[in-house]
Scaffold this active site. Sequence first.
Site, PDB file in Angstrom:
ATOM      1  N   HIS A 308       0.846  -1.190   0.000  1.00  0.00           N
ATOM      2  CA  HIS A 308       0.000   0.000   0.000  1.00  0.00           C
ATOM      3  C   HIS A 308       0.876   1.231   0.000  1.00  0.00           C
ATOM      4  O   HIS A 308       1.934   1.233   0.632  1.00  0.00           O
ATOM      5  CB  HIS A 308      -0.897   0.011   1.252  1.00  0.00           C
ATOM      6  CG  HIS A 308      -2.048   0.944   1.107  1.00  0.00           C
ATOM      7  ND1 HIS A 308      -1.952   2.284   1.414  1.00  0.00           N
ATOM      8  CD2 HIS A 308      -3.308   0.736   0.654  1.00  0.00           C
ATOM      9  CE1 HIS A 308      -3.111   2.852   1.156  1.00  0.00           C
ATOM     10  NE2 HIS A 308      -3.947   1.953   0.695  1.00  0.00           N
ATOM     11  N   ASP A 366      -7.981  -5.558   0.452  1.00  0.00           N
ATOM     12  CA  ASP A 366      -8.548  -6.440  -0.559  1.00  0.00           C
ATOM     13  C   ASP A 366      -7.957  -7.841  -0.578  1.00  0.00           C
ATOM     14  O   ASP A 366      -8.320  -8.654  -1.415  1.00  0.00           O
ATOM     15  CB  ASP A 366      -8.455  -5.780  -1.931  1.00  0.00           C
ATOM     16  CG  ASP A 366      -9.495  -4.690  -2.037  1.00  0.00           C
ATOM     17  OD1 ASP A 366     -10.577  -4.887  -1.462  1.00  0.00           O
ATOM     18  OD2 ASP A 366      -9.229  -3.653  -2.644  1.00  0.00           O
TER      19      ASP A 366
HETATM   20  N1  ACO Z   1       4.340  -7.632  -4.683  1.00  0.00           N
HETATM   21  C1  ACO Z   1       5.682  -7.599  -4.867  1.00  0.00           C
HETATM   22  N2  ACO Z   1       6.433  -6.488  -4.771  1.00  0.00           N
HETATM   23  C2  ACO Z   1       5.807  -5.347  -4.494  1.00  0.00           C
HETATM   24  C3  ACO Z   1       4.408  -5.283  -4.289  1.00  0.00           C
HETATM   25  C4  ACO Z   1       3.673  -6.479  -4.389  1.00  0.00           C
HETATM   26  N3  ACO Z   1       2.334  -6.491  -4.219  1.00  0.00           N
HETATM   27  N4  ACO Z   1       4.049  -4.014  -4.034  1.00  0.00           N
HETATM   28  C5  ACO Z   1       5.168  -3.282  -4.082  1.00  0.00           C
HETATM   29  N5  ACO Z   1       6.244  -4.088  -4.356  1.00  0.00           N
HETATM   30  C6  ACO Z   1       7.655  -3.679  -4.441  1.00  0.00           C
HETATM   31  C7  ACO Z   1       7.927  -2.951  -5.739  1.00  0.00           C
HETATM   32  O1  ACO Z   1       8.371  -3.835  -6.742  1.00  0.00           O
HETATM   33  C8  ACO Z   1       8.989  -1.951  -5.328  1.00  0.00           C
HETATM   34  O2  ACO Z   1      10.233  -2.628  -5.293  1.00  0.00           O
HETATM   35  P1  ACO Z   1      11.602  -1.814  -5.633  1.00  0.00           P
HETATM   36  O3  ACO Z   1      11.712  -0.744  -4.598  1.00  0.00           O
HETATM   37  O4  ACO Z   1      12.658  -2.874  -5.517  1.00  0.00           O
HETATM   38  O5  ACO Z   1      11.427  -1.273  -7.021  1.00  0.00           O
HETATM   39  C9  ACO Z   1       8.601  -1.593  -3.888  1.00  0.00           C
HETATM   40  O6  ACO Z   1       7.856  -2.720  -3.394  1.00  0.00           O
HETATM   41  C10 ACO Z   1       7.740  -0.346  -3.782  1.00  0.00           C
HETATM   42  O7  ACO Z   1       6.659  -0.486  -4.692  1.00  0.00           O
HETATM   43  P2  ACO Z   1       5.976   0.747  -5.419  1.00  0.00           P
HETATM   44  O8  ACO Z   1       5.176   0.234  -6.579  1.00  0.00           O
HETATM   45  O9  ACO Z   1       7.004   1.796  -5.699  1.00  0.00           O
HETATM   46  O10 ACO Z   1       5.023   1.284  -4.261  1.00  0.00           O
HETATM   47  P3  ACO Z   1       3.750   2.177  -4.448  1.00  0.00           P
HETATM   48  O11 ACO Z   1       3.509   2.817  -3.152  1.00  0.00           O
HETATM   49  O12 ACO Z   1       3.897   3.044  -5.653  1.00  0.00           O
HETATM   50  O13 ACO Z   1       2.583   1.108  -4.806  1.00  0.00           O
HETATM   51  C11 ACO Z   1       0.758  -0.394  -4.647  1.00  0.00           C
HETATM   52  C12 ACO Z   1       1.595   0.694  -3.938  1.00  0.00           C
HETATM   53  C13 ACO Z   1       0.302   0.110  -6.017  1.00  0.00           C
HETATM   54  C14 ACO Z   1      -0.481  -0.681  -3.821  1.00  0.00           C
HETATM   55  C15 ACO Z   1       1.642  -1.671  -4.805  1.00  0.00           C
HETATM   56  O14 ACO Z   1       2.034  -2.134  -3.531  1.00  0.00           O
HETATM   57  C16 ACO Z   1       0.932  -2.773  -5.588  1.00  0.00           C
HETATM   58  O15 ACO Z   1       0.984  -2.766  -6.831  1.00  0.00           O
HETATM   59  N6  ACO Z   1       0.247  -3.748  -4.894  1.00  0.00           N
HETATM   60  C17 ACO Z   1      -0.496  -4.775  -5.557  1.00  0.00           C
HETATM   61  C18 ACO Z   1      -1.855  -4.241  -6.028  1.00  0.00           C
HETATM   62  C19 ACO Z   1      -2.807  -3.990  -4.870  1.00  0.00           C
HETATM   63  O16 ACO Z   1      -3.007  -4.834  -3.997  1.00  0.00           O
HETATM   64  N7  ACO Z   1      -3.442  -2.802  -4.905  1.00  0.00           N
HETATM   65  C20 ACO Z   1      -4.451  -2.429  -3.918  1.00  0.00           C
HETATM   66  C21 ACO Z   1      -4.043  -1.196  -3.167  1.00  0.00           C
HETATM   67  S1  ACO Z   1      -5.152  -0.899  -1.837  1.00  0.00           S
HETATM   68  C22 ACO Z   1      -6.538  -0.336  -2.556  1.00  0.00           C
HETATM   69  O17 ACO Z   1      -6.593   0.317  -3.554  1.00  0.00           O
HETATM   70  C23 ACO Z   1      -7.736  -0.663  -1.831  1.00  0.00           C
END
Ligand code: ACO
Length: 431
Positions: A308, A366
């Site tokens: 998140h 979720d």
């Molecule tokens: N699985 C594996 N790795 C992950 C995940 C994940 N679910 N989420 C983040 N990471 C990693 C990224 O690869 C990144 O790694 P790096 O630093 O080595 O490049 C690091 O963690 C940070 O990730 P970002 O994408 O930069 O973080 P951001 O805050 O932009 O994204 C998000 C947050 C979009 C929710 C992300 O965690 C994600 O895509 N999760 C999966 C989708 C999801 O569950 N979304 C629901 C969000 S809650 C909602 O809307 C109700």
Amino acid sequence: MSDTQKTATLTIDDKSFELPIHSPTAGPDVLDIRKLYGQAGVFTYDPGFTSTASCESTITYIDGEEGILLHRGYPIDQLAGKSHYLEVCFLLLYGYLPTATELENFETTITRHTMVHEQMINFFRGFRRDAHPMAIIVGVIGAMSAFYHDSTDINDPRQREVASHRLIAKMPTIAAMAYKYTVGQPFVYPRNDLDYASNFLRMCFAVPAEEYEVNPILARAMDRIFTLHADHEQNASTSTVRLASSSGANPFACIAAGIACLWGPAHGGANQACLEMLKEIGTPDRIPEFIARAKDKEDPFRLMGFGHRVYKNHDPRATVMKQSADEVLDLLGVEDNPLLQVAKELERVALSDPYFADKKLFPNVDFYSGIILEAMGFPTSMFTPIFALSRTVGWISQWKEQLSDPAHKIGRPRQLYLGETERDYSDIENR
Ligand code: ACO
């Protein structure tokens, strides 16, 4: 705007600029850069808004480090445990917990707005039966501005209020109609003797051929899912609603914009993507393979329902949702639900893996919601519509707050331009 006693000094080359700092009632101080371009001739750069406050708000507060979520100051676990969705709607919209009379009046108002204009049925008929319900909902909500002309004047507070009530009341009806349309069953009209969640369940699952009894425990679980998704301050879809609204667009167009943004798998689409992922994993023995993929930089796969932007400790909504999943499956007599087993084991394995711990990745709201929704009988394509239905009140509350601020301006970000500088057009024969 809060008093600005503190300031920060920004030095560029040999010139210094004083920037006011605002102190919020909770959370980090906010550096005010509104006059920066005028004074220093520079823009700030923050794609993804990771350090940028886009507005003032008094509605929802999140402390991502501590895993705290408050609506108008009230913790989400207390609201999920003691309140119910329509009371939370009142709280978000008006800022305080209603008296018994106020709540009764509000519930009556919402209940009496649940039907949609009969002619709107024609819109549904224009879609293919295999359309995703989100595609139908985003279209039909936008089309409401073509029917409800008496609530599109954003400068009239009474029209704003009527539009708010209409959207909260009609979203379940429209979401249920989108579902009925895709399964080829007749639309079920709302009933005024049922509460909000029961009404939605009935509109989704009743058929004319037999009586449908709403299970009160499932209605309670449904209501809790609505409550847990009701608002989440300046997330992507809410910011989309605010940006659309900043141009003076009508409320139905603004909420349609929010629905479109919510649809993506990084946001509201995660619940569908998460359940599909759990099904693909299938059995706990395949978890290591998927964990390895999530950690592989070359593989775009991510653990859906994990991570998140704001929560870096735990998502307080996920804790309530996990308990709810246990209760609902227990009630339905679904012992040893394979998806729940996979989800729990996946959570355990991920949380003990340094990759997820170091990046502060935890299950979000979720991760467990899809398991409950599937157990209730919803297809995965309805998960995101249910999120949209629940979040409508949050979008509207934020929209209303924005419009009641006389100083609000059109949202218009700047850019870091890296394209060509001016050059002369060349005629086609010379290229
Ligand atoms: N699985 C594996 N790795 C992950 C995940 C994940 N679910 N989420 C983040 N990471 C990693 C990224 O690869 C990144 O790694 P790096 O630093 O080595 O490049 C690091 O963690 C940070 O990730 P970002 O994408 O930069 O973080 P951001 O805050 O932009 O994204 C998000 C947050 C979009 C929710 C992300 O965690 C994600 O895509 N999760 C999966 C989708 C999801 O569950 N979304 C629901 C969000 S809650 C909602 O809307 C109700």
